[in-house]
Design a protein around this motif. Structure first.
Motif, mmCIF file in Angstrom:
data_model
loop_
_atom_site.group_PDB
_atom_site.id
_atom_site.type_symbol
_atom_site.label_atom_id
_atom_site.label_comp_id
_atom_site.label_asym_id
_atom_site.label_seq_id
_atom_site.Cartn_x
_atom_site.Cartn_y
_atom_site.Cartn_z
ATOM 1 N N LEU A 157 -12.447 -4.437 -26.780
ATOM 2 C CA LEU A 157 -13.832 -4.513 -26.341
ATOM 3 C C LEU A 157 -14.558 -3.247 -26.795
ATOM 4 C CD1 LEU A 157 -15.719 -6.345 -24.498
ATOM 5 C CD2 LEU A 157 -15.340 -4.587 -22.742
ATOM 6 N N PHE A 158 -15.649 -3.428 -27.521
ATOM 7 C CA PHE A 158 -16.471 -2.306 -27.966
ATOM 8 C C PHE A 158 -17.632 -2.145 -26.989
ATOM 9 C CE2 PHE A 158 -14.046 -3.477 -31.567
ATOM 10 C CZ PHE A 158 -13.975 -2.376 -32.416
ATOM 11 N N VAL A 159 -17.812 -0.920 -26.501
ATOM 12 C CA VAL A 159 -18.837 -0.654 -25.489
ATOM 13 C C VAL A 159 -19.673 0.545 -25.924
ATOM 14 C CG1 VAL A 159 -19.296 -0.066 -23.079
ATOM 15 C CG2 VAL A 159 -17.321 -1.503 -23.650
ATOM 16 N N ARG A 160 -20.956 0.339 -26.031
ATOM 17 C CA ARG A 160 -21.892 1.437 -26.336
ATOM 18 C C ARG A 160 -22.112 2.220 -25.050
ATOM 19 N NH1 ARG A 160 -26.135 2.146 -30.408
ATOM 20 N NH2 ARG A 160 -27.036 4.179 -29.950
ATOM 21 N N PHE A 161 -21.711 3.494 -25.047
ATOM 22 C CA PHE A 161 -21.721 4.264 -23.811
ATOM 23 C C PHE A 161 -23.106 4.346 -23.182
ATOM 24 C CE2 PHE A 161 -22.071 8.326 -21.493
ATOM 25 C CZ PHE A 161 -21.170 8.047 -20.475
ATOM 26 N N ASP A 166 -25.372 -0.812 -17.782
ATOM 27 C CA ASP A 166 -26.082 -2.090 -17.814
ATOM 28 C C ASP A 166 -25.139 -3.256 -18.093
ATOM 29 O OD1 ASP A 166 -28.553 -0.830 -17.419
ATOM 30 O OD2 ASP A 166 -28.782 -0.466 -19.574
ATOM 31 N N ASN A 167 -23.911 -2.940 -18.474
ATOM 32 C CA ASN A 167 -22.965 -3.976 -18.879
ATOM 33 C C ASN A 167 -21.621 -3.851 -18.168
ATOM 34 O OD1 ASN A 167 -24.271 -5.455 -21.404
ATOM 35 N ND2 ASN A 167 -24.779 -3.288 -21.566
ATOM 36 N N LEU A 168 -21.636 -3.267 -16.980
ATOM 37 C CA LEU A 168 -20.383 -3.087 -16.242
ATOM 38 C C LEU A 168 -19.661 -4.398 -15.947
ATOM 39 C CD1 LEU A 168 -21.190 -0.176 -13.767
ATOM 40 C CD2 LEU A 168 -19.624 -0.136 -15.718
ATOM 41 N N PRO A 169 -20.343 -5.504 -15.623
ATOM 42 C CA PRO A 169 -19.593 -6.746 -15.367
ATOM 43 C C PRO A 169 -18.700 -7.162 -16.541
ATOM 44 C CG PRO A 169 -21.814 -6.960 -14.519
ATOM 45 C CD PRO A 169 -21.775 -5.664 -15.288
ATOM 46 N N GLN A 219 -27.868 -2.465 -34.724
ATOM 47 C CA GLN A 219 -27.963 -3.899 -35.003
ATOM 48 C C GLN A 219 -26.959 -4.722 -34.193
ATOM 49 O OE1 GLN A 219 -30.452 -5.127 -36.973
ATOM 50 N NE2 GLN A 219 -31.084 -2.974 -36.961
ATOM 51 N N LEU A 220 -26.044 -4.057 -33.510
ATOM 52 C CA LEU A 220 -24.988 -4.752 -32.770
ATOM 53 C C LEU A 220 -25.330 -4.838 -31.285
ATOM 54 C CD1 LEU A 220 -21.951 -2.997 -34.461
ATOM 55 C CD2 LEU A 220 -22.550 -5.423 -34.685
ATOM 56 N N PRO A 221 -24.777 -5.839 -30.593
ATOM 57 C CA PRO A 221 -24.946 -5.871 -29.125
ATOM 58 C C PRO A 221 -24.239 -4.688 -28.500
ATOM 59 C CG PRO A 221 -23.369 -7.535 -29.849
ATOM 60 C CD PRO A 221 -23.977 -6.982 -31.087
ATOM 61 N N PRO A 222 -24.650 -4.257 -27.322
ATOM 62 C CA PRO A 222 -24.041 -3.065 -26.701
ATOM 63 C C PRO A 222 -22.597 -3.285 -26.253
ATOM 64 C CG PRO A 222 -25.627 -4.074 -25.222
ATOM 65 C CD PRO A 222 -25.781 -4.761 -26.539
ATOM 66 N N VAL A 223 -22.206 -4.549 -26.116
ATOM 67 C CA VAL A 223 -20.823 -4.887 -25.787
ATOM 68 C C VAL A 223 -20.409 -6.079 -26.637
ATOM 69 C CG1 VAL A 223 -19.222 -5.696 -23.995
ATOM 70 C CG2 VAL A 223 -21.036 -4.080 -23.401
#
Length: 227
Positions: A157-161, A166-169, A219-223
């Motif tokens: 899983l790639f996660v933008r810090f 905003d994407n914890l779930p 350009q990528l989604p944050p997760v």
């Protein structure tokens, strides 16, 4: 009551036991908040150490790195951030010399070898030195592209810090954490902005080095997930 994972991770950290199986690992090129996230996860999962000298995992610069070969890894979270912000964070904390060693070593295959190669300070250099040379001394660009382009052997899983809270779930679901565990996640803290502390010339020089990969990230989604 102390969790079994906290105790096991502390024993591992202090060299009282060894580990060859992980529920999850977390990797980054630094300056992306991984230390506090790993400290939190270590209460509930068998994870790699927040101090890379204990296992050589946290900054491994490719998903097929030799350090992973003997390990059983369930999942991986790759945490990244704006590379310009990350680089300035490393310089602000005076981490540049040893992090340049950690992020560019592609072939160590044991913790002992990793420590032998990276525990020294390495070549001393300043932000001005790096900008004058116009080079990515940390290998952040190749680190990022390796993890995005090379096939992964475990779900990643790639996660933008900057967008983590905003994407914890999605982050919690990937790691299959319980509701009680989710509630214990540390509250968001305001992050120091290093970009505002450098002049326009330095910002432009950093943009010349990292602008292309920065734009790729935008350009990528944050997760998102691979594997």
């Amino acid at each position: 009551m102390r969790s079994k994972y906290r105790e096991l991770n502390e024993r591992f950290r202090y060299g009282l036991t060894s580990r060859d199986a992980y529920d999850a690992i977390m990797v980054s090129y630094g300056g992306s908040g991984t230390t506090f996230i790993l400290q939190y996860l270590s209460q509930y999962l068998a994870v790699n150490s927040w101090d890379s000298h204990n296992d050589g995992i946290k900054h491994a610069n490719r998903p097929d790195h030799p350090i992973f070969e003997p390990l059983q890894i369930g999942k991986c979270v790759y945490v990244y951030s704006d590379p310009i912000q990350a680089v300035l964070s490393l310089f602000r904390r005076d981490f540049q010399s040893h992090m340049s060693l950690k992020l560019t070593d592609e072939d160590y295959s044991s913790v002992r070898e990793y420590n032998r190669r990276t525990k020294g300070q390495g070549e001393s250099f300043t932000l001005e030195d790096m900008l004058d040379a116009g080079e990515d001394r940390f290998g952040i660009i190749s680190h990022w592209r390796n993890w995005n382009d090379i096939p992964v052997r475990f779900p990643t899983l790639f996660v933008r810090f900057e967008h983590l809270y905003d994407n914890l779930p999605a982050f919690f679901d990937f790691l299959e954490l319980t509701e009680e565990q989710r509630q214990a996640f540390p509250p968001q803290r305001k992050r120091l902005s290093s970009v505002s502390q450098v002049d326009d010339a330095a910002r432009n020089a950093l943009r010349a080095i990292y602008g292309e990969v920065h734009d790729e990230m935008e350009q990528l989604p944050p997760v998102y997930r691979r594997g």
